[in-house]
Write a protein that holds these residues in place. Structure first.
Motif, PDB file in Angstrom:
ATOM      1  N   LEU A 217       1.108  -9.271 -16.150  1.00  0.00           N
ATOM      2  CA  LEU A 217       0.644  -7.894 -16.007  1.00  0.00           C
ATOM      3  C   LEU A 217      -0.635  -7.770 -15.185  1.00  0.00           C
ATOM      4  O   LEU A 217      -0.778  -6.854 -14.380  1.00  0.00           O
ATOM      5  CB  LEU A 217       0.418  -7.270 -17.386  1.00  0.00           C
ATOM      6  CG  LEU A 217       1.647  -7.044 -18.251  1.00  0.00           C
ATOM      7  CD1 LEU A 217       1.246  -6.439 -19.588  1.00  0.00           C
ATOM      8  CD2 LEU A 217       2.641  -6.148 -17.545  1.00  0.00           C
ATOM      9  N   LEU A 218      -1.578  -8.683 -15.395  1.00  0.00           N
ATOM     10  CA  LEU A 218      -2.863  -8.560 -14.717  1.00  0.00           C
ATOM     11  C   LEU A 218      -2.751  -8.597 -13.189  1.00  0.00           C
ATOM     12  O   LEU A 218      -3.409  -7.812 -12.506  1.00  0.00           O
ATOM     13  CB  LEU A 218      -3.816  -9.643 -15.214  1.00  0.00           C
ATOM     14  CG  LEU A 218      -4.363  -9.437 -16.638  1.00  0.00           C
ATOM     15  CD1 LEU A 218      -5.299 -10.582 -17.023  1.00  0.00           C
ATOM     16  CD2 LEU A 218      -5.090  -8.101 -16.751  1.00  0.00           C
ATOM     17  N   PRO A 219      -1.926  -9.493 -12.601  1.00  0.00           N
ATOM     18  CA  PRO A 219      -1.792  -9.459 -11.139  1.00  0.00           C
ATOM     19  C   PRO A 219      -1.239  -8.124 -10.630  1.00  0.00           C
ATOM     20  O   PRO A 219      -1.688  -7.622  -9.593  1.00  0.00           O
ATOM     21  CB  PRO A 219      -0.822 -10.609 -10.838  1.00  0.00           C
ATOM     22  CG  PRO A 219      -0.975 -11.537 -11.991  1.00  0.00           C
ATOM     23  CD  PRO A 219      -1.204 -10.653 -13.175  1.00  0.00           C
ATOM     24  N   ILE A 220      -0.281  -7.541 -11.357  1.00  0.00           N
ATOM     25  CA  ILE A 220       0.283  -6.253 -10.946  1.00  0.00           C
ATOM     26  C   ILE A 220      -0.776  -5.164 -11.039  1.00  0.00           C
ATOM     27  O   ILE A 220      -0.947  -4.346 -10.117  1.00  0.00           O
ATOM     28  CB  ILE A 220       1.503  -5.898 -11.811  1.00  0.00           C
ATOM     29  CG1 ILE A 220       2.630  -6.903 -11.574  1.00  0.00           C
ATOM     30  CG2 ILE A 220       1.986  -4.471 -11.513  1.00  0.00           C
ATOM     31  CD1 ILE A 220       3.822  -6.709 -12.490  1.00  0.00           C
ATOM     32  N   ALA A 221      -1.518  -5.154 -12.164  1.00  0.00           N
ATOM     33  CA  ALA A 221      -2.554  -4.131 -12.353  1.00  0.00           C
ATOM     34  C   ALA A 221      -3.650  -4.264 -11.300  1.00  0.00           C
ATOM     35  O   ALA A 221      -4.081  -3.268 -10.706  1.00  0.00           O
ATOM     36  CB  ALA A 221      -3.148  -4.247 -13.754  1.00  0.00           C
ATOM     37  N   ALA A 222      -4.103  -5.492 -11.052  1.00  0.00           N
ATOM     38  CA  ALA A 222      -5.169  -5.712 -10.074  1.00  0.00           C
ATOM     39  C   ALA A 222      -4.698  -5.370  -8.663  1.00  0.00           C
ATOM     40  O   ALA A 222      -5.402  -4.690  -7.902  1.00  0.00           O
ATOM     41  CB  ALA A 222      -5.642  -7.165 -10.140  1.00  0.00           C
ATOM     42  N   GLY A 223      -3.509  -5.824  -8.300  1.00  0.00           N
ATOM     43  CA  GLY A 223      -2.984  -5.530  -6.971  1.00  0.00           C
ATOM     44  C   GLY A 223      -2.764  -4.044  -6.759  1.00  0.00           C
ATOM     45  O   GLY A 223      -3.086  -3.501  -5.693  1.00  0.00           O
ATOM     46  N   GLY A 224      -2.243  -3.357  -7.781  1.00  0.00           N
ATOM     47  CA  GLY A 224      -2.030  -1.919  -7.679  1.00  0.00           C
ATOM     48  C   GLY A 224      -3.339  -1.172  -7.512  1.00  0.00           C
ATOM     49  O   GLY A 224      -3.427  -0.212  -6.735  1.00  0.00           O
ATOM     50  N   LEU A 225      -4.366  -1.604  -8.232  1.00  0.00           N
ATOM     51  CA  LEU A 225      -5.674  -0.947  -8.128  1.00  0.00           C
ATOM     52  C   LEU A 225      -6.261  -1.121  -6.730  1.00  0.00           C
ATOM     53  O   LEU A 225      -6.809  -0.167  -6.148  1.00  0.00           O
ATOM     54  CB  LEU A 225      -6.621  -1.531  -9.174  1.00  0.00           C
ATOM     55  CG  LEU A 225      -7.934  -0.768  -9.411  1.00  0.00           C
ATOM     56  CD1 LEU A 225      -7.663   0.646  -9.879  1.00  0.00           C
ATOM     57  CD2 LEU A 225      -8.797  -1.516 -10.428  1.00  0.00           C
ATOM     58  N   VAL A 226      -6.124  -2.315  -6.173  1.00  0.00           N
ATOM     59  CA  VAL A 226      -6.639  -2.562  -4.815  1.00  0.00           C
ATOM     60  C   VAL A 226      -5.882  -1.709  -3.796  1.00  0.00           C
ATOM     61  O   VAL A 226      -6.477  -1.166  -2.851  1.00  0.00           O
ATOM     62  CB  VAL A 226      -6.527  -4.058  -4.458  1.00  0.00           C
ATOM     63  CG1 VAL A 226      -6.873  -4.282  -2.984  1.00  0.00           C
ATOM     64  CG2 VAL A 226      -7.452  -4.879  -5.342  1.00  0.00           C
ATOM     65  N   ILE A 227      -4.578  -1.548  -3.988  1.00  0.00           N
ATOM     66  CA  ILE A 227      -3.786  -0.696  -3.082  1.00  0.00           C
ATOM     67  C   ILE A 227      -4.300   0.736  -3.108  1.00  0.00           C
ATOM     68  O   ILE A 227      -4.465   1.384  -2.069  1.00  0.00           O
ATOM     69  CB  ILE A 227      -2.292  -0.751  -3.463  1.00  0.00           C
ATOM     70  CG1 ILE A 227      -1.705  -2.109  -3.114  1.00  0.00           C
ATOM     71  CG2 ILE A 227      -1.514   0.356  -2.751  1.00  0.00           C
ATOM     72  CD1 ILE A 227      -0.285  -2.327  -3.623  1.00  0.00           C
ATOM     73  N   VAL A 228      -4.571   1.244  -4.307  1.00  0.00           N
ATOM     74  CA  VAL A 228      -5.073   2.617  -4.434  1.00  0.00           C
ATOM     75  C   VAL A 228      -6.448   2.746  -3.793  1.00  0.00           C
ATOM     76  O   VAL A 228      -6.732   3.724  -3.086  1.00  0.00           O
ATOM     77  CB  VAL A 228      -5.107   3.047  -5.911  1.00  0.00           C
ATOM     78  CG1 VAL A 228      -5.774   4.416  -6.063  1.00  0.00           C
ATOM     79  CG2 VAL A 228      -3.695   3.098  -6.481  1.00  0.00           C
TER      80      VAL A 228
END
Length: 408
Positions: free
Chosen positions: A258-269
């Motif tokens: 979950l953490l890689p998805i959450a971190a990557g999604g936040l950086v995209i935003v």
């Protein structure tokens, strides 16, 4: 100043109406397009906030469709529903930029339009799941009645070409809305082509109405309004991703997934925010010829920004084994809207301020490089975030170096 345009009421120390007098009734006249310090009003911000409900409904239905392995119907339904949301917001925003009098009738009409937005939001699940657009069209009807009366009131306060433009807007709104109501009576098979035809008619109304007279929309105000709505779309993406991760944590899902998805999604935003607000677009918006393409192109900008959040939700559901799709399909749900956002922001928004081939190519190359990250398995989202961050970094570097050369 155009002879059909008139200054807004003078500011008073009371600060009512965001720096303007709120009087019981004023004759509605066009506001000046060069009015200094023009900013979004609290009523406009409240109006935008109510669209969050409709956007959230559309995003949730898109997540469900994609996670269940039905992306075709999900994406089609999302495009249809999101157009209704986007166009309702556009109709109000451009009228308000030209004719916001902020008196009692104006405020009441706006509140009625907000009620229509909420009815539209309530109809989103029916439209998505059963192609039943009845409730959504009722919501549109409520909004259109109020907006048509606003245009008629504007026509009453104007003369000459400005009056004719306002009357054309009112007539166009009535005719197209009748088309939507009549479409309800046709068989379901007629909906796709009927929708496309009426959507084209909707987009044609402003060009028809302003053929001989440009309404006095304010470039800086319009740029701010579109920027604020972009922030709302990105904020909805963060909210959707947060809810998805929280739900997964409540079920004791693995943090390493979950953490890689959450971190990557936040950086995209974060990167999407930086990319959009990197240019002073109000300096570009000088005529309808420029503004129409820019405004219409935001359908894809807004839609892709909101879809990034839906994609992150799908990625979380796939990682926690709640989605009936492959890892590649879940990754594409994030990378495709991310690439589309970068591409459309360049095409519609940013390219007007880019100098030289290198600056022009940054977002295009970034969009192309995001797509191959889809094949990186569970690392697809963080890698897409890394590409987006590098795109921003390269763009900033080129902007700084270009500025240094010009000051020499």
């Amino acid at each position: 100043m155009n002879p059909n345009q008139h200054p807004s009421p003078a500011p008073t120390p009371s600060g009512a109406g965001h720096g303007r007098v709120v009087v019981p009734l004023v004759r509605m006249r066009a506001r000046r397009p060069d009015e200094p310090h023009r900013a979004a009003t609290p009523l406009e911000l409240f109006f935008d906030l109510c669209f969050v409900v409709a956007v959230a409904q559309a995003g949730a239905r898109l997540v469900h469709a994609v996670a269940e392995g039905d992306p075709g119907n999900g994406i089609t339904g999302y495009l249809f529903v999101f157009f209704a949301i986007y166009w309702a917001w556009v109709n109000f925003t451009w009228f308000a930029s030209a004719y916001d009098s902020d008196d009692i009738p104006y405020r009441l009409a706006t509140l009625v339009q907000i009620s229509g937005v909420l009815v539209l939001a309530a109809g989103v699940p029916r439209a998505f799941d059963h192609a039943d657009y009845g409730v959504a069209i009722v919501g549109y009807l409520i909004m259109r009645v109020a907006l048509t009366l606003q245009w008629l009131r504007a026509a009453h306060g104007e003369t000459g070409a400005a009056r004719a433009a306002a009357l054309r807007y009112a007539a166009g709104l009535v005719l197209v809305q009748l088309g939507w109501v009549l479409l309800l009576l046709l068989p379901d098979a007629a909906w796709t082509w009927g929708f496309l035809l009426l959507a084209a008619a909707e987009l044609a109304v402003p060009a028809f109405a302003e053929n001989r007279h440009r309404t006095s929309w304010h470039p800086h105000h319009i740029a701010e309004r579109y920027g604020l709505f972009t922030i709302i779309m990105l904020g909805e993406t963060i909210a959707a991703a947060t809810v998805a991760v929280q739900s997964a944590l409540d079920e004791s899902a693995a943090l390493d997934e979950l953490l890689p998805i959450a971190a990557g999604g936040l950086v995209i935003v974060f990167a999407a925010f930086w990319i959009y607000f990197a240019v002073p677009i109000h300096e570009y918006l000088r005529s309808n010829r420029q503004a129409f393409f820019w405004g219409y192109g935001h359908y894809l900008i807004f839609g892709s920004a909101a879809a990034i959040g839906a994609g992150i939700e799908v990625a979380v559901e796939q990682a926690t084994h709640h989605a009936h799709i492959s890892t590649l399909a879940a990754s594409l749900a994030v990378t495709v809207p991310t690439a589309l956002f970068m591409l459309t922001v360049w095409l519609v928004h940013a390219r007007h301020f880019k100098r030289g081939t290198a600056q022009q190519m940054v977002l295009l190359v970034g969009a192309l490089l995001v797509l191959p990250t889809s094949f990186a398995g569970h690392w697809a989202v963080p890698l897409a975030g890394l590409v987006a961050a590098c795109t921003v970094a390269v763009g900033v570097y080129l902007s700084i170096t270009q500025g240094s050369r010009e000051t020499r």
